[in-house]
Structures are given as C-alpha cells and as structure tokens.
Design a protein around this motif. Structure first.
Motif, short mmCIF file in Angstrom:
data_model
loop_
_atom_site.label_atom_id
_atom_site.label_comp_id
_atom_site.label_asym_id
_atom_site.label_seq_id
_atom_site.Cartn_x
_atom_site.Cartn_y
_atom_site.Cartn_z
N GLY A 604 12.99 5.50 12.52
CA GLY A 604 14.00 4.73 12.38
C GLY A 604 13.86 4.00 11.07
O GLY A 604 12.79 3.62 10.55
N PRO A 605 14.89 3.32 10.53
CA PRO A 605 14.88 2.63 9.43
C PRO A 605 14.02 1.41 9.32
O PRO A 605 13.31 0.84 8.45
CB PRO A 605 16.32 2.34 9.12
N LYS A 606 13.54 0.91 10.72
CA LYS A 606 12.87 -0.39 10.89
C LYS A 606 11.39 0.32 11.29
O LYS A 606 10.55 -0.80 11.61
CB LYS A 606 13.26 -1.32 11.77
N SER A 607 11.02 1.36 11.34
CA SER A 607 9.82 1.91 11.82
C SER A 607 8.55 1.01 10.89
O SER A 607 7.55 0.77 11.26
CB SER A 607 9.63 3.26 12.08
N ARG A 608 8.93 1.15 9.66
CA ARG A 608 7.85 0.83 8.76
C ARG A 608 7.46 -0.57 8.80
O ARG A 608 6.41 -1.35 8.97
CB ARG A 608 8.21 0.92 7.30
N LYS A 616 -4.07 -2.68 9.76
CA LYS A 616 -5.34 -3.38 9.17
C LYS A 616 -5.50 -2.80 7.90
O LYS A 616 -6.15 -1.81 7.84
CB LYS A 616 -6.49 -3.46 10.21
N ASP A 617 -5.34 -3.58 6.73
CA ASP A 617 -5.30 -3.12 5.63
C ASP A 617 -5.44 -4.00 4.54
O ASP A 617 -5.00 -5.14 4.53
CB ASP A 617 -4.08 -2.08 5.21
N ALA A 618 -6.08 -3.87 3.36
CA ALA A 618 -6.35 -4.89 2.56
C ALA A 618 -5.04 -5.60 1.91
O ALA A 618 -4.99 -6.62 1.58
CB ALA A 618 -7.08 -4.55 1.18
N ASP A 619 -3.99 -4.62 1.90
CA ASP A 619 -2.48 -4.79 1.34
C ASP A 619 -1.65 -4.28 2.35
O ASP A 619 -1.08 -3.41 2.22
CB ASP A 619 -2.65 -4.66 0.06
N PRO A 620 -1.45 -4.89 3.75
CA PRO A 620 -0.55 -4.39 4.65
C PRO A 620 0.79 -4.20 3.99
O PRO A 620 1.44 -3.26 4.55
CB PRO A 620 -0.48 -5.32 5.68
N LYS A 621 1.53 -4.96 2.93
CA LYS A 621 2.65 -4.86 2.65
C LYS A 621 2.75 -3.45 1.89
O LYS A 621 3.96 -2.85 1.88
CB LYS A 621 2.92 -5.82 1.51
N THR A 622 1.82 -3.06 1.33
CA THR A 622 1.93 -1.76 0.61
C THR A 622 1.38 -0.52 1.38
O THR A 622 1.43 0.74 0.75
CB THR A 622 1.39 -1.81 -0.88
#
Length: 831
Positions: A604-608, A616-622
C-alpha cells in the motif's frame, strides 16, 4: 506368463482395466494387468453404477464426459453390452440456494461441452408423476448420462484390452516393488483359495516393467506401504438399499412410459433410481466411518458390512416423501461396502511422489464414472508425456508428507458426508483443523481472522468482527464476508495492509551447478545477485509446470518461492529435475526451507512509512528509497531485532515488500509491525482481497491461469520468456503456437454476485469463445472482474463478450493487461 513388459497395471477393477485398455490403444503393445482375485472383486462389484456426468472440477468433468461417451462405443467394439441405461440425471433443488449452486454447475458444464436443460416443478411432475414436486424450486437435468452395470463395463473393457494384446493375469498379487535404476522389478505371489479365503502360495515370480501403474482401490494403504510413500486414499462405508416392486412404478412402465432418470435429491443427501420395478436408494449420510485405515484384511474379498439402517433413517423417510408410492415397498436387498475417498473427493492420478515411472490411479469415490476417462488421460501422460488437459488438480502430490493416516481418514469421512452438502465456492471444511499453523495464528484469530486451509496451512481469508459466522456467511452470491474483503482491498489501495503469506513454498538451490541448472530449468533470465525475477519451469510439452519467484542471494545461491498450495507438487518436480541434470551441470544442492521462513507481505502507499518506523539503518529515511532499495530487488535488513530478507515486490500491485523472516521470530515481528502500523491505519488483510487485487493487475495465478494446458506465451507473458536462450520445453512451447490467449475482463454483472472463475464466455452472437479461470470484485472499478482464456481472434482489447452467471448472460469487455495502474507507477513510487 511373461516376466518382462513395457507396463504393468496392478488392479483389475474398472479403473485398472480401463488403463490397460487405453495404454494398448495408445500404441503400447506389451501391457500386463495383474489382479489379486477376480476382475471386479473390489469396490467395482458393489458399486451402484451411476454415471454423474458433471463434476465441479474441470479435469474431473472431462474425465467423466470421456467415460460416458466411451462406454457407449464398447458394445460395437467388443460385442459385450456394458449395460448402459441412458436415462439421464435429474438434480432436484428444494431451495433457491441449491438452484444457485446448479446455476454455477451449469455455467461450468458449458465449458466442457456437457449438455443440460432446466426443468420446472410442473415439468417434472408432468413427465414423472410419481415424483413429489410441490416443495421443489426446479431441477438441472443432464439427459445424456444415467447408470451402467459395473461388472459388465469392466468385462467389456477387459475384452477390448485383450483384443489389443493386453495380458490379464488373475490371482496374482504384487508383493514388492524395486527400482533398479532402469526398470521396476515387481515380486508377485500366486494367490490360492483356502477355506473360502484367498491366501498366498509359495509360487512367486518377478516381473520386470518399465512402467508400473497402481489401481489398487481399497488396497491403496497396502500399496503405499509397499512403495514407501503416502497415499491419502482410505475407504468409507457406503450404503444403498434395493426395494421390492412399487406397484405404481410397475403400472407407470406398463403404460409405456420411459424409465425414470437417476434422481439426485441433494437436499436429502440421497439418490434414487429404478431397479426392476422397484427403487434403489443410495445415501451420503453423516457418520459413515472410514475403514481399512491400515490395509484390507486378507479375509475380506467381495464382502460387505452389516447394514446400519438407523444411520440412514432420515434419508429413507425423505425418499418416501419424494416418491410416496414406495412407502409400502419392502426391503429386497442391501449393500454396505467400502468405497475409497480422498480428502477433497477427487482421485489421485499421475506420477507417484519421488519415484520414477511409478503411476498412481487411486482414491476413486466415483470409480465407474471416472474409469474410462482416467485410462484415456493417464495413458496420454504415460505415452506422450502430457495429457491434453491440465491434470494437476488430480495429481497425487497435492498432499505433502505432513499428511497422516488419521488426517486422511477423518477428512475422507468429511468428504463423504459432504457429497450432497451445498458446495459454496467459498466453503472451508472444518475437519482436522487447525493443523498446520504459523506462529502468528493465535494473534490473527483474536483479531477476527476467518481462516482457510491451503495445503494443510491455516491462512486468513479475511478478518471479521467478533460474533461473525463464516459458515453462515457463505453463498453462491456475495456472502457476508464480501464487505470485509472490500474494506481490506481498499486499505491496500489507499493506505497499507499486512498479509500473512507464510504458506508460500520455499526452496534453496545452491552449489556449482545451480546457475547452469536453473538457467536451463526456467524460461526467464536469471536475476543478478540481490535481484529477483518471475519465471516458469515448463513441461517437456512447453506448458507451464511451475511458477517461481527466483531471488539470487549469491552467485550460485538461489531462493525460490512458489505457490503454497502446490508445495509437494513443485518440490517433486524440482527434485527429480535436479537428480536428472546434476551430471550435466555439476553438484546441485536442493533444500526445502518452507518451514524455516515465515512471510509477511506489507503493501500500500503507506507501507514504506510503516517499515521506516522499525528499520535499523544508518539512514532510516533513505533505507527504503528507490535508490537504495529499488523495485524487484532483495536486501537483508533488520526490523527491530528481527533479521529479514526483504523483497520489494507485491502481489497486489502497490508499493510493497515481502518480509521473509526466521519463523521462530514471527510473533515478535507481527507485534512490531502492528504497533508501527497503528498511526498509519494499517489493516490486516486476507487472501480473498489479495485475490481481487492481483486480478486488477492481471497477475496470473498458478492453478488458475497457469498450468499444463497452456504455455507462458498463451498466458500472454512473453516478458517473462527469454527466447534468446535454450531452456527445457522451449521448442515444444514455440511449436504449439497460440491456441488460446489469457485476457482480463471487466464485467457488468448482477448487483449481488461476482464470478468465481468457473464460468463460460460467449461472444456477442452467442458463440462460445472461452472460459473464466479467475473471478471476483474490483474495488478500483466498482464492478466484477475476471481473467480467462479465449480464442485468439476474440482476444483484442475492447472486444465485447458475455459471461454466464446465475443462468444469464452479462456484458463483459476485454481490457488492457493490468487495467489498474498499467504503467506500474504506484509500485515504483519513491519516498
């Protein structure tokens, strides 16, 4: 007696003799049939001989139709009268819901050229005045079938087989089977009469056969033990009674009236037919027990069980209600004998799991009806390598090694007493459930999951509020569950939904020969490391044998995902191909990892947005952007404390990921995702909404659009076929050309019903052009939707067709593939 043959058929009932006959007719001139007793001494001898032409299984209907047509030719060929009384088959309905069922039957029958007519209660009464009709809604009349003498038809096929060179040897029992690597060595023992019993003698021979077919009927469990496999064919007691003459019936026939058809009163769980001035009543009652769960005793030959009249009292009284003139007819004879069943009621026909050149023809609950067609289509599979229809729905491997004797016995009992229960297309039978459950089963159940069973796995069909009854919601129209599936489908289109896809079949293929093998085994390009591709393994005849999502984990390490319903079916084909090709490509490791990995699909469009909350990532936004995580790629990520093999793909056609995770961490991951999804309005979604959504994207489903009766090109999937490379089945695929084409249709159907994917398609002039293979509702277009196959000249976008639903033709139009978001913009949306 010969000791070396091309094919050895074990079992001399109607099914075995038909197989021997058709193998010889197909050109094999070295065929032998073994029967441990006399021909027809199994369930054939006490069968009622009914020929119910139509069955809701597409493959079984073709089998039954061939049988009915074939039996009518036997006398001209053999000089033996098979005792075929073509009196017709009258399916009467006491309720509108039963009429709805018959309307679906009829629409499906048309796809197989099975003729029928509708009859009103008045028309029934006028033609057959002994039948009470005041409480009927109507009837479906198949006028070309009827009943046959089981012994006569078997002997006719046996004579036809002998005329074609088949050797039929009686009183020989197959005791052991050994595969030498080139042929089967079958140790056989001569059986002799002793004190009324049949016992083994000291005389033994070994027969070498290139192919062996088992058609052992009630002895299927003994056969399974000898072969070291599982066969879920276990007999259930079936009762029918023969009544003394009915004076009213005698007078009716003396007046020159034709014989009554076989009357199927499904709402009374019974059938009735004439028998020498009286009636035969056969029942499918509750409480009929499974028997011979571990094999038939040596002392049981052409024997019967004691009649249990109390168990069928309700059906007996219903017969008197339906045919009042029979009330004073006495009981002339009774039969209570074992008839083999399988958990779904369809026979087991095809290659045995894990074995070479071993073929099964077991589990026939309607063995007389199915015998002729089974011989015909199984002979095609053995002689030509493939049947002209897709036989996958009857394949013995539709049940995996998880199946036990207890499961088969209890499900077979359930199947028996469901013969005449309303068969809603959305039915889910309760016996032996739950059995296979993912760890999150209990959590989903608390949240209103209404489960279906797929290959033994419990899988949510939809989610409903507390107090909702799935049983009461079922219908041949839009059931009570429909509104909840609509809400779930909209949630994925507009927001985000979470689907439990743990039932997927999963295999790991690795080793030095893995890449070469998979490149030959499948028709698409292999993906690069960290990428995925959708591809198909073909049959030798170029049709679709299995659909795989292939994920390339490392250079020679692949993760294959296929349909959960076809786990053992896919695994067997993969395993046998690996064994056959390892010498060509080098060492290949094949590992079934289905139960090691759980799977959630989030879409769905909100799945991301939901995943971004927990990754858990150094840059969760990307981390989940198109640049770092593009469509059709795989990454190993961490969601909270759970390591996840995330695959950017969605069967729903929206932005989404499959989250493959260690199954022991599933509850942790479920809780984590559910909490993260709260503020984004995430909804739990079941399989029915997912099925609708995939049709809006024209995604073909294995077992529906994809199977052994169509090539990937006929399925209109050229983008998944790399014709620049050599692969198994390529030449045969190209030689077949395009016999039919898979299309998507939007349908202006009734306000209260959608197609189920079993309906016939007509053009504007009323000519039949194809059939639906999937059906449902489209939330994007607000109308019914379906996928199906039509003649190539009727496949152009914009073509106006008609769909048969509820005994009416409804307008439909062929639309472009993926009518919802044809450019896949929503799948690729960045963030």
């Amino acid at each position: 007696m010969k000791t070396q043959v091309k094919a050895l058929v074990v079992g001399g009932g109607a099914v075995g003799t038909s197989i021997a006959y058709h193998l010889a007719k197909a050109g094999w001139d070295d065929v032998m049939l073994l029967e441990r007793d006399e021909l027809t001494s199994g369930s054939t001898w006490h069968a009622a001989g009914l020929l119910p032409l139509f069955n809701m299984s597409y493959a079984t209907t073709h089998i039954h139709k061939y049988s009915v047509d074939f039996y009518k030719t036997l006398e001209a060929e053999t000089g033996l009268n098979a005792g075929f009384a073509v009196v017709g088959n009258l399916r009467i309905a006491q309720t509108q819901e039963r009429m709805d069922e018959y309307m679906l039957y009829a629409a499906t029958a048309e796809t197989c050229d099975v003729p029928y007519v509708w009859m009103t209660p008045d028309e029934i009464k006028e033609k057959w005045p002994l039948v009470r009709t005041d409480d009927l809604k109507g009837a479906l009349y198949h006028h070309t079938d009827g009943y046959i003498n089981p012994a006569d038809v078997t002997q006719a096929m046996a004579k036809g087989a002998r005329q074609r060179g088949v050797m039929i040897e009686r009183k020989w029992q197959a005791d052991a089977f050994h595969w030498t690597g080139e042929a089967w060595e079958v140790t056989c023992t001569k059986m002799v009469e002793k004190g009324g019993n049949l016992v083994p003698s000291e005389e033994q021979i070994v027969i070498t056969a290139e192919h062996v077919v088992t058609a052992s009927g009630n002895h299927a469990q003994t056969t399974a033990a000898k072969l070291g496999i599982k066969i879920p064919a276990i007999p259930v007691e079936h009762q029918f009674i023969v009544m003394d003459q009915d004076p009213a019936l005698v007078q009716f026939r003396a007046d020159g009236q034709a014989e009554h058809p076989v009357i199927r009163d499904a709402d009374a769980q019974s059938y009735v037919r004439e028998e020498r001035g009286g009636w035969i009543l056969g029942v499918y009652e509750k409480g009929a027990p499974a028997v011979f769960e571990f094999g038939v005793p040596d002392s049981f030959r052409a024997d019967l069980f004691p009649l249990d009249l109390e168990r069928i009292e309700e059906q007996y009284m219903a017969m008197i209600h339906r045919i009042p003139s029979c009330e004073d007819s006495g009981l002339k004879d009774d039969f209570n004998g074992p008839i083999c069943y399988t958990p779904d009621g369809n026979p087991l026909v095809g290659p045995a799991p894990g074995l070479t050149n071993m073929w099964l023809a077991e589990g026939f609950s309607f063995g007389i009806t199915a015998a002729g067609g089974t011989g015909y289509y199984l002979a095609q599979m053995m002689v030509e390598g493939e049947a002209e229809i897709d036989m996958a729905s009857l394949d013995p491997k539709r049940y995996g090694d998880w199946m036990t004797t207890e499961y088969a016995a209890r499900k077979n009992e359930e199947c028996y007493n469901h013969v005449y229960i309303l068969h809603h297309p959305d039915e889910e039978r309760p016996a032996c459930r739950p059995l296979r459950t993912s760890p999150a089963y209990d959590r989903q159940k608390v949240r209103g999951a209404q489960f279906g069973q797929v290959n033994g796995w419990e899988r949510p069909n939809y989610f409903a509020p507390e107090g909702f009854s799935d049983l009461e919601s079922r219908s041949f129209r839009r059931g009570g569950w429909w509104q909840y599936a609509v809400e779930e489908a909209k949630a994925i289109r507009e927001g985000v939904g979470l689907i439990d896809a743990t039932a997927f079949a999963k295999h790991r293929i690795s080793g030095p020969g893995a890449t070469g093998f998979l490149d030959w085994f499948t028709c698409n390009k292999l993906p690069k490391v960290g990428r995925i591709n959708l591809t198909y393994a073909l049959t030798a005849h170029g049709t679709t044998r299995t659909e795989y999502t292939i994920i390339r984990v490392a250079e020679d390490d692949y993760y294959l995902v296929s349909a959960g319903a076809w786990h053992a079916y896919d695994q067997d084909y993969l395993y046998k191909a690996v064994m056959a090709q390892e010498a060509e490509f080098g060492r290949i490791n094949e590992e079934d990892v289905t139960t090691k990995w759980g799977v959630f699909a989030i879409a769905g469009p909100k799945s991301r947005d939901v995943l971004a909350e927990v990754i858990k990532d150094a840059d969760p936004k990307t981390a989940l952007s198109n640049k770092r995580f593009p469509w059709l790629s795989m990454r190993e990520i961490e969601l909270g404390m759970c390591p996840v093999r995330a695959v950017r793909v969605a069967y729903t056609g929206e932005l989404g990921w499959e989250l493959h995770h260690p199954i022991e961490m599933q509850n942790y991951l479920f809780d984590l995702l559910e909490k993260a999804g709260e503020k984004h309005g995430m909804k739990l979604v079941g399989a029915r909404a997912q099925n609708w959504l995939r049709q809006e994207k024209s995604y073909r489903a294995f077992g529906n659009e994809l199977g052994r009766d169509a090539t990937p090109l006929e399925a209109d999937l050229p983008r998944f076929v790399d014709q620049s490379k050599a692969f198994h089945g390529k030449t045969a695929m190209l030689d077949k050309g395009i016999r039919s084409t898979c299309v998507t249709l939007l349908i202006d159907g009734p306000e209260d019903a959608d197609p189920w994917g079993r309906e016939v398609l007509y053009d504007q002039n009323g000519a039949r052009v194809g059939r639906l293979t999937s059906g449902g509702y489209s939330v994007a277009f607000g109308k019914s939707i379906g996928l199906g196959y039509v003649k190539p000249d009727a496949a152009a976008v914009g073509t106006k067709l008609q769909v048969k639903m509820l005994d009416r033709l409804w307008p439909a139009e062929i639309v472009e593939d993926s009518p919802y978001d044809p450019q896949n913009a929503r799948i690729r949306i960045d963030g």
